[in-house]
Design an enzyme around this catalytic site. Sequence first.
Site, PDB file in Angstrom:
ATOM      1  N   ASP A 123      -4.831   3.554  -1.302  1.00  8.17           N
ATOM      2  CA  ASP A 123      -5.942   3.785  -1.067  1.00  8.17           C
ATOM      3  C   ASP A 123      -6.403   5.334  -0.514  1.00  8.17           C
ATOM      4  O   ASP A 123      -5.705   6.199  -0.695  1.00  8.17           O
ATOM      5  CB  ASP A 123      -5.098   3.640   0.736  1.00  8.17           C
ATOM      6  CG  ASP A 123      -4.854   2.250   1.154  1.00  8.17           C
ATOM      7  OD1 ASP A 123      -6.035   1.500   1.077  1.00  8.17           O
ATOM      8  OD2 ASP A 123      -4.371   1.876   1.605  1.00  8.17           O
ATOM      9  N   MET A 136     -11.814  -5.985   5.414  1.00  8.15           N
ATOM     10  CA  MET A 136     -10.720  -4.757   6.544  1.00  8.15           C
ATOM     11  C   MET A 136     -10.662  -5.858   7.688  1.00  8.15           C
ATOM     12  O   MET A 136     -11.308  -6.239   8.368  1.00  8.15           O
ATOM     13  CB  MET A 136     -11.517  -3.697   6.888  1.00  8.15           C
ATOM     14  CG  MET A 136     -12.209  -3.035   5.168  1.00  8.15           C
ATOM     15  SD  MET A 136      -9.926  -2.050   4.413  1.00  8.15           S
ATOM     16  CE  MET A 136      -9.235  -1.261   5.858  1.00  8.15           C
ATOM     17  N   HIS A 164      -1.480  -1.181  -4.137  1.00  4.96           N
ATOM     18  CA  HIS A 164      -2.361  -1.033  -3.655  1.00  4.96           C
ATOM     19  C   HIS A 164      -2.805   0.695  -3.044  1.00  4.96           C
ATOM     20  O   HIS A 164      -1.702   1.129  -2.638  1.00  4.96           O
ATOM     21  CB  HIS A 164      -2.651  -1.921  -2.240  1.00  4.96           C
ATOM     22  CG  HIS A 164      -3.808  -1.509  -1.402  1.00  4.96           C
ATOM     23  ND1 HIS A 164      -5.015  -2.658  -1.965  1.00  4.96           N
ATOM     24  CD2 HIS A 164      -4.883  -0.756  -0.562  1.00  4.96           C
ATOM     25  CE1 HIS A 164      -5.675  -1.675  -0.658  1.00  4.96           C
ATOM     26  NE2 HIS A 164      -5.750  -1.323  -0.401  1.00  4.96           N
ATOM     27  N   ASP A 207      -6.434  -6.466   4.658  1.00  3.35           N
ATOM     28  CA  ASP A 207      -6.305  -5.344   4.633  1.00  3.35           C
ATOM     29  C   ASP A 207      -6.360  -4.631   5.609  1.00  3.35           C
ATOM     30  O   ASP A 207      -6.977  -3.844   6.735  1.00  3.35           O
ATOM     31  CB  ASP A 207      -6.980  -4.341   3.317  1.00  3.35           C
ATOM     32  CG  ASP A 207      -5.906  -3.004   3.739  1.00  3.35           C
ATOM     33  OD1 ASP A 207      -5.174  -2.892   3.783  1.00  3.35           O
ATOM     34  OD2 ASP A 207      -7.168  -1.928   2.355  1.00  3.35           O
ATOM     35  N   HIS A 232      -8.346   1.513  -3.655  1.00  6.09           N
ATOM     36  CA  HIS A 232      -9.435   0.694  -2.947  1.00  6.09           C
ATOM     37  C   HIS A 232     -10.360   2.592  -2.288  1.00  6.09           C
ATOM     38  O   HIS A 232      -9.470   3.589  -1.507  1.00  6.09           O
ATOM     39  CB  HIS A 232      -8.579   0.780  -1.623  1.00  6.09           C
ATOM     40  CG  HIS A 232      -9.148  -0.001  -0.492  1.00  6.09           C
ATOM     41  ND1 HIS A 232      -8.132  -0.493   1.051  1.00  6.09           N
ATOM     42  CD2 HIS A 232     -10.749  -0.014   0.017  1.00  6.09           C
ATOM     43  CE1 HIS A 232      -9.567  -0.288   1.831  1.00  6.09           C
ATOM     44  NE2 HIS A 232     -10.971  -0.087   1.488  1.00  6.09           N
ATOM     45  N   MET A 267     -12.393   4.470  -0.462  1.00  2.56           N
ATOM     46  CA  MET A 267     -13.008   4.917   0.973  1.00  2.56           C
ATOM     47  C   MET A 267     -13.254   6.106   0.585  1.00  2.56           C
ATOM     48  O   MET A 267     -12.795   7.462   1.673  1.00  2.56           O
ATOM     49  CB  MET A 267     -11.451   4.720   2.442  1.00  2.56           C
ATOM     50  CG  MET A 267     -10.855   3.447   2.343  1.00  2.56           C
ATOM     51  SD  MET A 267      -9.815   3.042   3.149  1.00  2.56           S
ATOM     52  CE  MET A 267      -8.370   3.638   1.825  1.00  2.56           C
ATOM     53  N   GLY A 299      -2.702  -4.497   9.461  1.00  3.90           N
ATOM     54  CA  GLY A 299      -2.230  -4.674  10.406  1.00  3.90           C
ATOM     55  C   GLY A 299      -1.187  -6.120   9.096  1.00  3.90           C
ATOM     56  O   GLY A 299      -1.476  -7.293  10.966  1.00  3.90           O
ATOM     57  N   GLY A 336      -9.113   4.177   7.435  1.00  7.50           N
ATOM     58  CA  GLY A 336      -8.889   5.117   7.613  1.00  7.50           C
ATOM     59  C   GLY A 336      -7.398   5.788   7.481  1.00  7.50           C
ATOM     60  O   GLY A 336      -6.705   6.766   7.607  1.00  7.50           O
ATOM     61  N   MET A 342      -8.940   7.717   0.374  1.00  7.42           N
ATOM     62  CA  MET A 342     -10.255   8.948   1.329  1.00  7.42           C
ATOM     63  C   MET A 342     -10.394   9.823   1.502  1.00  7.42           C
ATOM     64  O   MET A 342      -9.207  10.825   0.752  1.00  7.42           O
ATOM     65  CB  MET A 342      -8.852   8.314   2.194  1.00  7.42           C
ATOM     66  CG  MET A 342      -8.205   7.649   2.706  1.00  7.42           C
ATOM     67  SD  MET A 342      -7.477   6.842   4.148  1.00  7.42           S
ATOM     68  CE  MET A 342      -6.710   5.565   4.549  1.00  7.42           C
ATOM     69  N   SER A 382       1.019  -1.145  -0.445  1.00  5.78           N
ATOM     70  CA  SER A 382       0.069  -0.212  -0.056  1.00  5.78           C
ATOM     71  C   SER A 382       1.124   1.174  -0.413  1.00  5.78           C
ATOM     72  O   SER A 382       1.751   2.110   1.280  1.00  5.78           O
ATOM     73  CB  SER A 382      -0.415   0.206   0.983  1.00  5.78           C
ATOM     74  OG  SER A 382      -1.068   1.326   1.428  1.00  5.78           O
TER      75      SER A 382
HETATM   76  C1  DX5 Z   1      -6.408   1.405   5.700  1.00  4.70           C
HETATM   77  C2  DX5 Z   1      -5.622   1.203   4.576  1.00  4.70           C
HETATM   78  C3  DX5 Z   1      -4.621   0.538   4.593  1.00  4.70           C
HETATM   79  C4  DX5 Z   1      -3.360   0.500   5.020  1.00  4.70           C
HETATM   80  C5  DX5 Z   1      -3.251  -0.531   5.367  1.00  4.70           C
HETATM   81  O1  DX5 Z   1      -7.485   2.250   5.873  1.00  4.70           O
HETATM   82  O2  DX5 Z   1      -7.280   0.886   4.026  1.00  4.70           O
HETATM   83  O3  DX5 Z   1      -4.193  -0.017   3.302  1.00  4.70           O
HETATM   84  O4  DX5 Z   1      -2.593   0.957   3.960  1.00  4.70           O
HETATM   85  O5  DX5 Z   1      -2.082  -0.397   6.189  1.00  4.70           O
HETATM   86  P1  DX5 Z   1      -0.732  -1.094   7.270  1.00  4.70           P
HETATM   87  O6  DX5 Z   1      -0.619  -2.391   6.063  1.00  4.70           O
HETATM   88  O7  DX5 Z   1       0.113   0.139   7.575  1.00  4.70           O
HETATM   89  O8  DX5 Z   1      -2.393  -1.536   8.352  1.00  4.70           O
HETATM   90 ZN    ZN Z   2      -6.246   0.045   1.784  1.00  4.90          ZN
END
Ligand code: DX5
Ligand code: ZN
Length: 224
Positions: A44, A146, A42, A182, A75, A77, A184, A151, A46, A17
Amino acid sequence: MTKTPNSWTRGRVVAPSLLAADFSRLAECVVQLQNAGADWLHLDVMDGCFVPNISFGVPVIAPLRPLTDLPFDCHLMIDNPETYLSDFADAGADHILVHVEATHHLNRCLEMIADLGCKAGVALNPATPIDVLDHVLDQVSLILIMTVNPGFGGQSFIHAMLPKISAMRARIDGRPIRLEVDGGINVETAPLAIAAGADTLVAGSAILGEAPETWGARIKTLRG
Ligand code: DX5
Ligand code: ZN
């Protein structure tokens, strides 16, 4: 149900990501990730409404497109994603994932994504049950569970998501759908998610939070 054996679901995918990247060096980072063996990128997006954070959008994604052949896994959001689907397709998205919680018209959204020539995906927040997908299983190419509340990068994996991943894997029942996780994901949690049935791993801080010369080894380890 469609039980089409195809290359789409073959093998395990690691999708770093870019949210965890140094945003002043995004172009360099994309090239380094490709050289390190990333399968997808990936991205993200937001909007500060659907999630309490603002990241980047089309004007950042489009100029990255000529730098790599890696599939762009977008992705979204964002609330009411249907308004922007064609913009993301034009920017070079290969996969577009919308949140089921962010649209009143999931079915229409997925149809629009497919009509734009992209793989259609749907993402579920941790608290959203998998049953909401029962009527779109034959319309999606990707399902994203998720494993943190979306976020922010760098949050801890929610272990209570493991039975949800297993239940989703059973519900997919041989359909040509990739099951993505996705949030952690790291060397400890990736094997748990894989054992539960995930085949596609998004990782931000576990890859980009570390020195670029280690990215290749980290991607390989996560892939398992
Ligand atoms: C969180 C994103 C993830 C994020 C994951 O809302 O959707 O894609 O980048 O980051 P890590 O791998 O650090 O949890
Ligand atoms: Zn993501």
